[in-house]
Design an enzyme around this catalytic site. Structure first.
Site, PDB file in Angstrom:
ATOM      1  N   LYS A 129       0.088   9.095   6.234  1.00 15.74           N
ATOM      2  CA  LYS A 129       0.577   9.714   4.994  1.00 15.74           C
ATOM      3  C   LYS A 129      -0.433  10.689   4.376  1.00 15.74           C
ATOM      4  CE  LYS A 129       3.909   6.218   3.467  1.00 15.74           C
ATOM      5  NZ  LYS A 129       4.357   5.377   2.351  1.00 15.74           N
ATOM      6  N   ASP A 188       8.392   8.055  -2.678  1.00 17.46           N
ATOM      7  CA  ASP A 188       8.184   6.635  -3.010  1.00 17.46           C
ATOM      8  C   ASP A 188       8.123   6.437  -4.528  1.00 17.46           C
ATOM      9  OD1 ASP A 188       8.115   5.464  -0.490  1.00 17.46           O
ATOM     10  OD2 ASP A 188       5.974   5.842  -0.223  1.00 17.46           O
TER      11      ASP A 188
HETATM   12  P1  NDP Z   1      -2.090  -0.929   2.114  1.00 21.03           P
HETATM   13  O1  NDP Z   1      -2.606  -1.386   3.436  1.00 21.03           O
HETATM   14  O2  NDP Z   1      -2.401   0.454   1.643  1.00 21.03           O
HETATM   15  O3  NDP Z   1      -2.601  -1.950   0.967  1.00 21.03           O
HETATM   16  C1  NDP Z   1      -2.474  -3.329   1.159  1.00 21.03           C
HETATM   17  C2  NDP Z   1      -2.733  -4.044  -0.163  1.00 21.03           C
HETATM   18  O4  NDP Z   1      -2.471  -5.448   0.040  1.00 21.03           O
HETATM   19  C3  NDP Z   1      -4.172  -3.934  -0.661  1.00 21.03           C
HETATM   20  O5  NDP Z   1      -4.189  -3.925  -2.057  1.00 21.03           O
HETATM   21  C4  NDP Z   1      -4.793  -5.216  -0.095  1.00 21.03           C
HETATM   22  O6  NDP Z   1      -5.906  -5.678  -0.833  1.00 21.03           O
HETATM   23  C5  NDP Z   1      -3.653  -6.189  -0.286  1.00 21.03           C
HETATM   24  N1  NDP Z   1      -3.800  -7.339   0.614  1.00 21.03           N
HETATM   25  C6  NDP Z   1      -3.707  -7.327   1.965  1.00 21.03           C
HETATM   26  N2  NDP Z   1      -3.912  -8.572   2.444  1.00 21.03           N
HETATM   27  C7  NDP Z   1      -4.142  -9.369   1.356  1.00 21.03           C
HETATM   28  C8  NDP Z   1      -4.418 -10.764   1.200  1.00 21.03           C
HETATM   29  N3  NDP Z   1      -4.482 -11.593   2.256  1.00 21.03           N
HETATM   30  N4  NDP Z   1      -4.584 -11.240  -0.064  1.00 21.03           N
HETATM   31  C9  NDP Z   1      -4.495 -10.405  -1.134  1.00 21.03           C
HETATM   32  N5  NDP Z   1      -4.251  -9.085  -1.053  1.00 21.03           N
HETATM   33  C10 NDP Z   1      -4.072  -8.579   0.194  1.00 21.03           C
HETATM   34  O7  NDP Z   1      -0.511  -1.175   2.185  1.00 21.03           O
HETATM   35  P2  NDP Z   1       0.611  -0.410   1.356  1.00 21.03           P
HETATM   36  O8  NDP Z   1       0.129  -0.267  -0.025  1.00 21.03           O
HETATM   37  O9  NDP Z   1       1.034   0.788   2.092  1.00 21.03           O
HETATM   38  O10 NDP Z   1       1.833  -1.442   1.441  1.00 21.03           O
HETATM   39  C11 NDP Z   1       1.830  -2.646   0.704  1.00 21.03           C
HETATM   40  C12 NDP Z   1       3.179  -3.321   0.837  1.00 21.03           C
HETATM   41  O11 NDP Z   1       4.202  -2.551   0.189  1.00 21.03           O
HETATM   42  C13 NDP Z   1       3.660  -3.518   2.276  1.00 21.03           C
HETATM   43  O12 NDP Z   1       4.207  -4.814   2.380  1.00 21.03           O
HETATM   44  C14 NDP Z   1       4.729  -2.480   2.457  1.00 21.03           C
HETATM   45  O13 NDP Z   1       5.721  -2.886   3.387  1.00 21.03           O
HETATM   46  C15 NDP Z   1       5.305  -2.422   1.053  1.00 21.03           C
HETATM   47  N6  NDP Z   1       5.966  -1.153   0.769  1.00 21.03           N
HETATM   48  C16 NDP Z   1       7.289  -1.184   0.426  1.00 21.03           C
HETATM   49  C17 NDP Z   1       7.947  -0.011   0.134  1.00 21.03           C
HETATM   50  C18 NDP Z   1       9.389  -0.064  -0.219  1.00 21.03           C
HETATM   51  O14 NDP Z   1      10.026   0.995  -0.224  1.00 21.03           O
HETATM   52  N7  NDP Z   1       9.924  -1.223  -0.531  1.00 21.03           N
HETATM   53  C19 NDP Z   1       7.273   1.301   0.193  1.00 21.03           C
HETATM   54  C20 NDP Z   1       5.872   1.215   0.555  1.00 21.03           C
HETATM   55  C21 NDP Z   1       5.267   0.018   0.842  1.00 21.03           C
HETATM   56  P3  NDP Z   1      -7.426  -5.352  -0.326  1.00 21.03           P
HETATM   57  O15 NDP Z   1      -7.737  -3.992  -0.873  1.00 21.03           O
HETATM   58  O16 NDP Z   1      -8.223  -6.429  -0.951  1.00 21.03           O
HETATM   59  O17 NDP Z   1      -7.411  -5.385   1.179  1.00 21.03           O
END
Ligand code: NDP
Length: 278
Positions: free
Chosen positions: A66, A102
């Site tokens: 992206k 989004d």
């Molecule tokens: P990113 O990889 O950019 O970010 C992931 C986030 O999740 C970070 O804040 C990370 O925290 C946190 N995280 C990951 N593992 C854990 C854990 N075990 N415990 C606590 N926090 C955790 O992902 P995206 O932001 O792109 O996507 C996030 C979610 O949103 C996904 O499930 C995706 O499918 C969903 N999504 C849904 C959309 C929709 O249209 N419905 C659109 C876009 C996304 P840390 O920084 O600490 O690693």
């Protein structure tokens, strides 16, 4: 000539976007297909260049491209620049425009589920790409305050740097801090990648008891999650991520085709494809 649209990412095989977009194209009688374009980083430049072909209307872009895709485009919208992410590319007469749907997708889905969102303090769990779109959408809606909590420091620091000018408060993920903050929250949003699998929750579920009655709990995961089930059990309003996915797709559909998107058909197709994936 049958036109083409596709999803650029790596991986893409799991995506339900083809089901949503092909249903929309069929409902509107548009001679086009939506395909999956699996693209490793080394092939990204070539893939984007291929969008300039006469039969291509545009593309969606997903993880992990992206941000990287921006340098290959002729123009990037203000909203996509601000979000640091392009999720939609539109091809017009050989030129490629990058946009981000989004943000509008989240804003539309939240406004529909929670018409009073504008008056409610919001709390976002997560600081990745999805959280960034949510924070920008909350600013557009005009919520009174946005608080963000994330597990790690690195993404939070990046959020601070990149969303300069957008007001939000930051909080750690420790339970005591969350318990103090939640009683004033009107909308709690899980924008972490935790939730798809049973047993996964972004915070301890007993913290939901700290939310006020009448609060709304949103999970960007596009299915029911343990968090949403626990919120419902507490009598709270809930919203999963499927309407956001559909509304961002609807915005993109209109950008590619200049035709109003058939949202009801897209929602039905999305739910069927999602349920088939379980
Ligand atoms: P990113 O990889 O950019 O970010 C992931 C986030 O999740 C970070 O804040 C990370 O925290 C946190 N995280 C990951 N593992 C854990 C854990 N075990 N415990 C606590 N926090 C955790 O992902 P995206 O932001 O792109 O996507 C996030 C979610 O949103 C996904 O499930 C995706 O499918 C969903 N999504 C849904 C959309 C929709 O249209 N419905 C659109 C876009 C996304 P840390 O920084 O600490 O690693």
């Amino acid at each position: 000539m049958t036109r083409r649209i596709g999803l650029i990412g790596n991986p893409v095989a799991h995506s339900i976007s083809p089901a949503i977009q092909n249903a929309a194209l069929a409902a509107k009688g548009i001679d086009a297909t939506y395909e999956l374009w699996q693209t490793p980083l080394a092939e990204l430049a070539e893939r984007v260049a291929s969008l300039r072909a006469d039969d291509v209307l545009g593309a969606n872009v997903t993880v992990p491209h992206k941000l990287a895709v921006m340098e290959y485009l002729d123009e990037v919208s203000e909203v996509a620049t601000r979000a640091g992410a392009v999720n939609t590319i539109v091809h017009r007469e050989g030129r490629l425009f990058g946009d981000n749907t989004d943000i509008a997708g989240f804003a539309t889905s939240l406004r529909a589920a929670c018409p009073d969102a504008k008056t409610l303090p919001a709390f976002v769990l997560g600081a990745g790409g999805a959280a960034r779109a949510v924070i920008l959408a909350l600013a557009e809606i005009g919520v009174p305050t946005t608080t963000v909590a994330n597990r790690g420091e690195a993404r939070m620091a990046a959020l601070d740097a990149e969303l300069a000018g957008i007001a939000f408060q930051r909080l750690g993920m420790d339970e005591a801090g969350l318990r103090d903050a939640l009683p004033t929250v009107g909308v709690l949003i899980n924008a972490t990648s935790i939730g798809w699998h049973p047993g996964e929750t972004p915070l301890s579920l007993d913290l939901l008891a700290a939310l006020p009655e009448g609060a709304t709990v949103v999970d960007l995961t596009y299915r029911d999650t343990d968090l949403l089930a626990a919120a419902r059990a507490r009598g709270l309003r809930t919203l999963d991520g499927l309407p956001m996915l559909v509304h961002q797709g609807a915005e993109a559909f209109t950008l590619w085709t200049s035709v109003e998107a058939p949202v009801a058909e897209m929602l039905t197709a999305a739910a069927i494809a999602r349920d088939a994936r379980r």
